[in-house]
Design an enzyme around this catalytic site. Structure first.
Site, mmCIF file in Angstrom:
data_model
loop_
_atom_site.group_PDB
_atom_site.id
_atom_site.type_symbol
_atom_site.label_atom_id
_atom_site.label_comp_id
_atom_site.label_asym_id
_atom_site.label_seq_id
_atom_site.Cartn_x
_atom_site.Cartn_y
_atom_site.Cartn_z
ATOM 1 N N ARG A 169 0.873 -1.233 0.000
ATOM 2 C CA ARG A 169 -0.106 -0.154 0.013
ATOM 3 C C ARG A 169 0.877 1.241 0.249
ATOM 4 N NH1 ARG A 169 -3.671 3.158 3.827
ATOM 5 N NH2 ARG A 169 -5.538 3.573 3.000
ATOM 6 N N ILE A 186 -7.342 7.438 -1.001
ATOM 7 C CA ILE A 186 -7.422 5.985 -1.164
ATOM 8 C C ILE A 186 -8.483 5.366 -0.003
ATOM 9 C CG2 ILE A 186 -5.153 5.962 0.107
ATOM 10 C CD1 ILE A 186 -3.911 3.671 -0.921
ATOM 11 N N SER A 187 -8.932 4.289 -0.334
ATOM 12 C CA SER A 187 -9.644 3.748 0.837
ATOM 13 C C SER A 187 -9.226 3.301 1.747
ATOM 14 C CB SER A 187 -10.726 2.662 -0.052
ATOM 15 O OG SER A 187 -11.517 3.460 -0.995
ATOM 16 N N GLN A 188 -9.879 2.951 2.795
ATOM 17 C CA GLN A 188 -9.411 2.336 4.191
ATOM 18 C C GLN A 188 -9.267 0.999 3.854
ATOM 19 O OE1 GLN A 188 -12.785 2.225 6.658
ATOM 20 N NE2 GLN A 188 -11.994 1.710 8.532
ATOM 21 N N PRO A 189 -8.051 0.435 4.311
ATOM 22 C CA PRO A 189 -7.830 -1.056 4.045
ATOM 23 C C PRO A 189 -8.928 -1.916 4.398
ATOM 24 C CG PRO A 189 -5.920 0.036 4.934
ATOM 25 C CD PRO A 189 -6.957 1.009 4.935
#
Ligand SMILES: C[S@@+](CC[C@H](N)C(=O)[O-])C[C@H]1O[C@@H](n2cnc3c(N)ncnc32)[C@H](O)[C@@H]1O
Length: 252
Positions: free
Chosen positions: A75, A101-104
Site C-alpha cells: 500500500r 485511497i480507501s481504508q484497508p
C-alpha cells in the site's frame, strides 16, 4: 453465497466502517519505489501484518486469500510520499485532486464480497490510487479499472507498474456506462458512490457475477447485486461513506 471452504475460523467483530471523504489535497507524491510482486519490503512487512490482523481479520474478513493478499500488497506505493508513514494504518488517505485511497478494511471487505476467482476479468470503477486494483490483480486474471480524472489515472498506472501489477488496465473516462465492449464481467466493484445503481453496470454482469457498490448521497449503503439465471438479487451490507461518483451519475 459464501464459499465456506476458503474461510478460517476467525471471530466476527461487528463494526461500522465509514470511509471518510477527505478534501484537502497534499502535494502529489512520486510512486517510484520498486517492489517485487511477491515480496513486501522488510521495512513494511510488520506494519502490514498488524494492519491485517488487528484491523481487517479482527473486524470480520475471513477469506484467507483476501487476508494474505492484503498482507502482501504494498500500500505504501499507492500513497503520496508525505503520507507514507501512515500507509498501513486502517484509514483513508488523501491522494490529491480531492480524492482518497480507501481504508484497508473496506478494500478487504469489498474484495471478499466480490468473491473473486483466479480466471475472472473484473471491472473496477474509480481507480483512484490504484490500490484496490492492485489487491484484485493478485486474485484474478485481469482487472480493468476506469478513472474519470486523467491525473489520477496517470498516477495509478505509475504506481501499478511499481507494484508489478501487470494485469491491470487503467482506462480514463466516466465509468457510469461501464466498459460494454469488454463485457460481460465476472465481477464489478465500484469505489465512488452514485445516487442510484447505474443500469449499464448491472447489464454488464455475467450470470453468477456480483456488483459491489456504495449507493446513496452523503452516507451510503454498500450493496451487493448478483445476476442469477433467473434475474437479480440485491442486498444491503453496510453503511459506508465514499466520495460521490461524478460525471453522468450526477445528471440523473
Ligand atoms: C475513493 S476513490 C477510489 C479509491 C480507489 N479504488 C483506490 O484504491 O485508491 C474514488 C475514485 O473514483 C473516481 N470517480 C468518481 N466518479 C467516477 C466516474 N464516474 N468514473 C470513474 N471514476 C470516477 C474518483 O475520481 C476517485 O479517484
Amino acid at each position: 453465497m459464501l464459499r465456506s471452504g476458503r474461510y478460517a475460523r476467525i471471530p466476527l467483530v461487528t463494526a461500522i466502517p465509514l470511509v471518510a471523504t477527505l478534501v484537502l489535497a497534499p502535494a502529489p507524491g512520486s510512486f517510484t519505489e520498486s517492489s517485487g510482486k511477491d515480496e513486501m519490503p522488510a521495512a513494511w512487512k510488520e506494519s502490514s501484518r498488524l494492519m491485517v490482523e488487528e484491523q481487517i481479520a479482527a473486524r470480520g474478513v475471513k477469506d484467507l486469500r483476501v487476508l494474505e493478499t492484503m498482507r502482501e500488497t504494498p500500500r505504501h506505493l499507492f500513497v503520496p510520499d508525505a503520507l507514507r508513514a501512515y500507509a498501513y494504518e486502517d484509514r483513508p488517505l488523501r491522494i490529491g485532486s480531492r480524492q482518497t485511497i480507501s481504508q484497508p478494511y473496506i478494500v478487504a471487505a469489498m474484495t471478499e464480497l466480490l468473491e473473486p476467482e483466479p480466471d475472472d476479468v473484473i471491472l473496477e470503477i474509480g481507480t483512484g490510487s490504484g490500490y484496490q486494483a492492485a489487491v484484485l490483480s493478485r486474485l484474478v486474471k485481469t482487472v480493468i479499472s476506469v478513472e474519470i480524472l486523467p491525473e489520477l489515472a496517470r498516477g495509478a498506472r505509475e504506481a501499478l507498474r511499481a507494484a508489478h501489477a501487470d494485469n491491470v488496465e487503467v482506462l480514463t473516462g466516466d465509468g457510469y456506462r461501464g466498459v460494454p465492449e469488454r463485457a460481460p464481467f465476472a465481477g464489478i466493484i465500484v469505489t465512488a458512490a452514485p445516487p442510484e445503481v447505474p443500469p449499464p453496470l448491472v447489464e454488464q454482469l455475467a450470470v453468477g457475477a456480483r456488483l459491489v457498490i456504495p449507493v446513496g448521497e452523503g452516507f451510503q449503503q454498500l450493496l451487493v447485486l448478483e445476476r442469477t439465471e433467473t434475474g437479480l438479487s440485491r442486498r444491503s451490507v453496510l453503511p459506508v461513506r465514499f466520495v460521490p461518483m461524478t460525471g453522468e451519475a450526477q445528471n440523473r
